[in-house]
Motif scaffolding. Structure first.
Motif, PDB file in Angstrom:
ATOM      1  N   LYS A  63      42.119  -2.445 105.762  1.00  0.00           N
ATOM      2  CA  LYS A  63      41.551  -3.776 105.538  1.00  0.00           C
ATOM      3  C   LYS A  63      40.218  -3.904 106.304  1.00  0.00           C
TER       4      LYS A  63
ATOM      5  N   ARG B 218      37.481  -1.765 104.672  1.00  0.00           N
ATOM      6  CA  ARG B 218      37.024  -2.416 103.428  1.00  0.00           C
ATOM      7  C   ARG B 218      36.105  -3.588 103.756  1.00  0.00           C
TER       8      ARG B 218
ATOM      9  N   SER C 271      35.612  -6.503  98.381  1.00  0.00           N
ATOM     10  CA  SER C 271      36.864  -7.236  98.143  1.00  0.00           C
ATOM     11  C   SER C 271      37.936  -6.235  97.694  1.00  0.00           C
ATOM     12  N   GLN C 272      39.169  -6.692  97.657  1.00  0.00           N
ATOM     13  CA  GLN C 272      40.258  -5.815  97.163  1.00  0.00           C
ATOM     14  C   GLN C 272      39.964  -5.363  95.734  1.00  0.00           C
TER      15      GLN C 272
ATOM     16  N   VAL D 193      42.556   1.668  90.497  1.00  0.00           N
ATOM     17  CA  VAL D 193      43.917   1.096  90.534  1.00  0.00           C
ATOM     18  C   VAL D 193      43.800  -0.419  90.380  1.00  0.00           C
ATOM     19  N   SER D 194      44.933  -1.096  90.420  1.00  0.00           N
ATOM     20  CA  SER D 194      44.896  -2.556  90.296  1.00  0.00           C
ATOM     21  C   SER D 194      44.672  -3.198  91.678  1.00  0.00           C
ATOM     22  N   ARG D 195      44.182  -4.429  91.677  1.00  0.00           N
ATOM     23  CA  ARG D 195      43.955  -5.137  92.939  1.00  0.00           C
ATOM     24  C   ARG D 195      45.275  -5.296  93.694  1.00  0.00           C
ATOM     25  N   GLN D 196      46.357  -5.504  92.935  1.00  0.00           N
ATOM     26  CA  GLN D 196      47.662  -5.702  93.576  1.00  0.00           C
ATOM     27  C   GLN D 196      48.113  -4.434  94.312  1.00  0.00           C
TER      28      GLN D 196
ATOM     29  N   ASP E 271      53.410  -6.704  88.928  1.00  0.00           N
ATOM     30  CA  ASP E 271      52.019  -6.432  88.511  1.00  0.00           C
ATOM     31  C   ASP E 271      51.907  -5.121  87.759  1.00  0.00           C
TER      32      ASP E 271
ATOM     33  N   TYR F 263      45.682  -1.787  84.749  1.00  0.00           N
ATOM     34  CA  TYR F 263      44.717  -2.362  85.674  1.00  0.00           C
ATOM     35  C   TYR F 263      43.385  -2.715  85.022  1.00  0.00           C
TER      36      TYR F 263
ATOM     37  N   ASP G 135      48.279 -15.020  91.013  1.00  0.00           N
ATOM     38  CA  ASP G 135      47.351 -13.904  91.193  1.00  0.00           C
ATOM     39  C   ASP G 135      45.939 -14.403  91.480  1.00  0.00           C
TER      40      ASP G 135
ATOM     41  N   GLY H 114      45.784 -15.517  94.960  1.00  0.00           N
ATOM     42  CA  GLY H 114      45.790 -14.332  95.833  1.00  0.00           C
ATOM     43  C   GLY H 114      44.422 -13.677  95.887  1.00  0.00           C
ATOM     44  N   ALA H 115      43.754 -13.593  94.723  1.00  0.00           N
ATOM     45  CA  ALA H 115      42.420 -12.990  94.660  1.00  0.00           C
ATOM     46  C   ALA H 115      41.414 -13.829  95.427  1.00  0.00           C
TER      47      ALA H 115
ATOM     48  N   ASP I 130      41.859 -13.349  99.067  1.00  0.00           N
ATOM     49  CA  ASP I 130      41.290 -12.051  99.455  1.00  0.00           C
ATOM     50  C   ASP I 130      39.775 -12.155  99.640  1.00  0.00           C
ATOM     51  N   GLU I 131      39.139 -12.875  98.708  1.00  0.00           N
ATOM     52  CA  GLU I 131      37.681 -13.063  98.803  1.00  0.00           C
ATOM     53  C   GLU I 131      37.323 -13.785 100.108  1.00  0.00           C
TER      54      GLU I 131
ATOM     55  N   SER J 248      39.099 -13.923 102.884  1.00  0.00           N
ATOM     56  CA  SER J 248      39.386 -13.152 104.099  1.00  0.00           C
ATOM     57  C   SER J 248      38.339 -12.043 104.282  1.00  0.00           C
TER      58      SER J 248
END
Lengths: 68, 371
Positions: free
Chosen positions: A7, A10, A16-17, A26-29, B297, B302, B361, B364-365, B368-369, B371
């Protein structure tokens, strides 16, 4: 166990993720699951992440006792 | 890649084996004849004086007036048939023989032997669909078989008679035998021996079965190839989760099949048609897979677009609800409204789950942005 090293690496690259996920393929999850420690990636994915973030496997995925 | 190719090969071999099995099973010719042999006692009596006559002019003496053994005269005993002809009454109690043929045509053969002056009225009645309950009813003291009389003939003693009939899918056939005197006879007790043989002719290979098997083969191969191609769109975690979802949904489907099987054995009236009994485990299994994969998910790749799947799920739900609301939509396989309602419930649950998951989701995204 959370992967705070990933983390931090990154965030240091201002990614971002989703950005990391797109570059690794891969997927963000999945990135979210690795950071939260819910998923143990294969060595292939670990290497791909390391290459994108410019780190070694040890730097991102080696579990030092003092870090724990 | 090598592993994927071997999986494809094994899957295709398994499907081919399944199709071969279907063709083999469907091609088995039913050559085993069903044979029923029995001896029936008949009582021959002179027509008693002052016997009542029915509206069609037939003499209708009662059992009491015919000087029969006590157990026959018992008023609780419904199964005695009296046929009066040429001054002679023949009293018999041959129960209907019930038969449900599986095939295209059935040949019924009757052989009789016993008493030369007694012939037998051989009749076959169809009572409609298999679920029909109407069979025998008492009318004016006589046992009456309800249904469509397909055939009726008189078979003399020491004779063999055959008739071939279309099996008419979902039909029950009742074979009735009524002994009758061909001329005046000396009163007494006689034994008549009957042999009924039923031969069902099934075509060697049904073109419909071949067509269905071929279509199924093409569909299954296309599905496997598509699945292998699509698997490249899922990352390693998603593939693992999809594997788990597939395993759980398979178990859910098996449990559904067992539950339906147990209900069919224990319930006095099985509430589902064959169509519904096969449809329920399939749709429940598919929706279980989709929901578990999506919660993890792993339903959409993806790079895939969730929006089209959500739209599809809601669209299917609305269509199914609308078709369930159409009154009196029934088919031969069962109640379509009930199936549509189940379909709507499954797709509705999936649509709701996908919508909630998408909202979560997005949150959550966003987190994430931030953080």
């Amino acid at each position: 166990m959370k992967n705070l090293k990933l983390k931090a690496a990154r965030a240091a690259m201002d990614m971002s993720q989703q950005d990391l996920a797109d570059k690794v393929g891969v997927s963000r999850q999945t990135i979210n699951s690795i950071e939260k420690g819910d998923y143990n990636p294969t060595i292939r994915l670990c290497i791909a992440i390391c290459k994108v973030l410019g780190k070694t496997l040890d730097e991102l995925f080696w579990d030092n006792e003092e870090d724990a | 890649m090598k592993k994927q190719s071997s999986t494809t090969f094994i899957s295709i071999i398994m499907i081919l084996a399944l199709v071969l099995l279907v063709v083999l099973v469907s091609s088995v010719r039913t050559n085993q004849d069903q044979k029923v042999s029995f001896t029936s006692k008949v009582y021959v009596r002179d027509i008693p004086a002052n016997s009542p006559i029915d509206s069609e002019g037939h003499v209708m003496p009662s059992l009491v007036d015919l000087d029969l053994p006590a157990e026959i005269v018992d008023p609780e005993n419904e199964f005695w048939h009296i046929d009066c002809n040429d001054g002679t009454c023949v009293v018999s109690n041959i129960a209907s023989t019930y038969f449900e043929p599986v095939g295209k045509k059935a040949t019924f053969t009757l052989e009789t032997s016993g008493q030369e002056n007694i012939s037998t009225v051989f009749s076959i009645t169809r009572t409609g669909e298999k679920n029909d309950g109407l069979i025998l009813e008492m009318e004016d003291g006589q046992l009456v078989l309800h249904g469509e009389r397909l055939f009726c003939a008189s078979v003399a003693d020491n004779n063999t008679f055959s008739v071939t009939l279309d099996t008419l899918d979902d039909s029950k056939f009742y074979i009735d035998l009524v002994p009758s005197a061909t001329e005046h006879m000396t009163p007494g007790e006689y034994d008549i021996h009957y042999t009924i043989t039923i031969h069902v002719d099934t075509p060697a290979i049904s073109m419909t079965t071949l067509g269905i098997a071929g279509a199924f083969l093409l569909f299954a191969v296309a599905l496997i190839l598509m699945t292998i191609k699509d698997s490249k769109d899922y990352d390693e975690r998603q593939q693992a989760k999809r594997g788990q979802a597939a395993m759980i949904s398979f178990i859910v489907s098996i449990v559904c099949c067992f539950a339906i099987g147990i209900i069919s054995k224990t319930a006095s009236e099985f509430p589902l048609s064959i169509y519904e009994a096969t449809f329920i485990p399939t749709i429940v299994g598919v929706i279980t897979f989709a929901m578990i994969a999506d919660i993890n998910d792993a339903f959409v790749g993806y790079n895939g677009c969730r929006a089209k799947y959500i739209f599809f799920a809601w669209f299917m739900t609305i269509i199914a609800v609308l078709s369930a609301l159409v009154p009196h939509v029934k088919s031969k396989q069962g109640d379509l409204s009930r199936s549509a309602l189940l379909f709507a419930a499954c797709f509705g649950a999936f649509a709701v789950e996908m919508t909630i998951k998408t909202i979560k989701d997005r949150k959550g995204a966003q987190e994430d942005e931030e953080s």
